[in-house]
Design an enzyme around this catalytic site. Structure first.
Site, PDB file in Angstrom:
ATOM      1  N   ARG A 174       0.806  -1.221   0.000  1.00 27.12           N
ATOM      2  CA  ARG A 174       0.000   0.000   0.000  1.00 27.12           C
ATOM      3  C   ARG A 174       0.845   1.281   0.000  1.00 27.12           C
ATOM      4  O   ARG A 174       0.456   2.309   0.547  1.00 27.12           O
ATOM      5  CB  ARG A 174      -0.969   0.014   1.189  1.00 27.12           C
ATOM      6  CG  ARG A 174      -1.921  -1.167   1.237  1.00 27.12           C
ATOM      7  CD  ARG A 174      -2.864  -1.214   0.044  1.00 27.12           C
ATOM      8  NE  ARG A 174      -3.703  -2.402   0.094  1.00 27.12           N
ATOM      9  CZ  ARG A 174      -3.430  -3.551  -0.527  1.00 27.12           C
ATOM     10  NH1 ARG A 174      -2.336  -3.653  -1.268  1.00 27.12           N
ATOM     11  NH2 ARG A 174      -4.234  -4.584  -0.439  1.00 27.12           N
ATOM     12  N   SER A 225     -10.957   0.492   3.238  1.00 29.67           N
ATOM     13  CA  SER A 225     -10.224  -0.031   4.394  1.00 29.67           C
ATOM     14  C   SER A 225      -9.639   1.126   5.205  1.00 29.67           C
ATOM     15  O   SER A 225      -8.971   2.005   4.661  1.00 29.67           O
ATOM     16  CB  SER A 225      -9.094  -0.959   3.942  1.00 29.67           C
ATOM     17  OG  SER A 225      -9.626  -2.091   3.297  1.00 29.67           O
ATOM     18  N   GLU A 295      -4.764   3.402   6.805  1.00 23.84           N
ATOM     19  CA  GLU A 295      -4.598   3.382   5.346  1.00 23.84           C
ATOM     20  C   GLU A 295      -5.313   4.591   4.750  1.00 23.84           C
ATOM     21  O   GLU A 295      -4.862   5.170   3.779  1.00 23.84           O
ATOM     22  CB  GLU A 295      -5.169   2.087   4.780  1.00 23.84           C
ATOM     23  CG  GLU A 295      -5.050   1.957   3.271  1.00 23.84           C
ATOM     24  CD  GLU A 295      -5.527   0.608   2.765  1.00 23.84           C
ATOM     25  OE1 GLU A 295      -6.317   0.595   1.795  1.00 23.84           O
ATOM     26  OE2 GLU A 295      -5.104  -0.425   3.310  1.00 23.84           O
TER      27      GLU A 295
END
Length: 300
Positions: A174, A225, A295
């Protein structure tokens, strides 16, 4: 800001608006107004916009489709640039496709699967844009952007454009180089996609999409998320084990379906969501001695 608006319009940079409500541009439907809001009509228009705003010392924030983003109810002072419909071009060059940063990732996955281009099925349920996906190395179902990206076209704050190879993007979980060393904006990307069977790829993508619908709360506004998985652990599982599923603060609720999602039940504010994030972090730290890193990008 009226003067800046007129100057931007005279340069024909694209759509320009004052005091644009940002809850219209985030998937969680939270966010106050931007002083000035611009949706450039192309790469050169984006470059002109950034140059003009820089000359007037106006702070800038660039967004995509507004997933993985939490914006204060007071809004954002300065300029918000949305890379969207003006930068959603697509060009096929054999096994390589060149895609504008504003192209929706879900749509790209669907179109390419139908054409028998293999590699994007994993993205069939990711609600972001190509630029945002490159920026954060978006992924699901064991794959991510780093597996298919050949190179990314980056516009840097000084106005220079440069193609960065997959290696130069320094992808990891990520994360890309754009979040760390080289601050810049992805304006388009080249993806290498192998040939595949359209029927098989479409079925695979549908399977992934159906799974996400069953396990994730996309029927409510949410930001995707909330936490990065603190590998080898999984954020959603930790939240569930901590007994936090369904926990509510104001109009924000941890999803009953998936512990790593916070949904807007209809009246959630920025502070509600932020308080819920902090509560999860402190609870997981206390119970499991694990630091939960977000995130979702939290604008302060």
């Amino acid at each position: 800001m009226e003067q800046i608006k007129h100057q931007l319009e005279s340069h024909q940079v694209g759509k320009v608006a004052l005091n644009e409500p940002l809850n219209k541009h985030t998937t969680i439907k939270i966010g106050g107004p931007a002083d000035i809001f611009i949706e450039p009509g192309g790469i050169e228009q984006l470059r002109k916009t950034l140059d003009l705003l820089k000359k007037h010392h106006i702070p800038v924030r660039v967004i995509g489709r507004g997933s993985n983003l939490l914006i204060p109810d007071e809004g954002i002072r300065g300029a918000v640039i949305k890379i969207g419909s003006g930068m959603d071009h697509i060009e096929e060059m054999g096994s390589t496709i060149r895609v504008g940063a504003g192209y929706p990732l879900v749509k790209l996955a669907a179109v390419m699967s139908r054409k028998g281009k293999k590699g994007l099925a994993f993205a069939g349920g990711i609600p972001g844009s190509v630029g945002g996906a490159v920026y954060m190395n978006a992924g699901a179902h064991g794959s991510d952007i780093s597996k298919i990206l050949s190179r990314a076209h980056i516009l840097f704050p000084d106005g220079t454009l440069q193609w960065l190879s997959n290696e130069e993007m320094k992808f990891s979980y990520r994360t890309s180089v754009l979040q760390k060393e080289k601050r810049g904006y992805c304006v388009e990307a080249d993806f290498h996609l192998e040939e595949g069977d359209p029927g098989t790829l479409t079925a695979e993508m549908k399977q992934f999409k159906d799974y996400r619908k069953k396990t994730q709360p996309w029927s409510h506004p949410c930001a995707g998320s909330i936490f990065r998985n603190p590998l080898p652990h999984y954020a959603g599982k930790l939240v569930e084990e901590a007994g936090l599923k369904g926990y509510t603060i104001g109009g924000a609720q941890i999803s009953e379906l998936h512990g790593n999602f916070i949904v807007n039940t209809g009246t959630a504010t920025y502070k509600d969501v932020l308080s819920l994030i902090r509560h999860v972090q402190s609870t997981i730290k206390e119970k499991f001695s694990i630091e939960m890193e977000t995130e979702v990008e939290i604008v302060t």
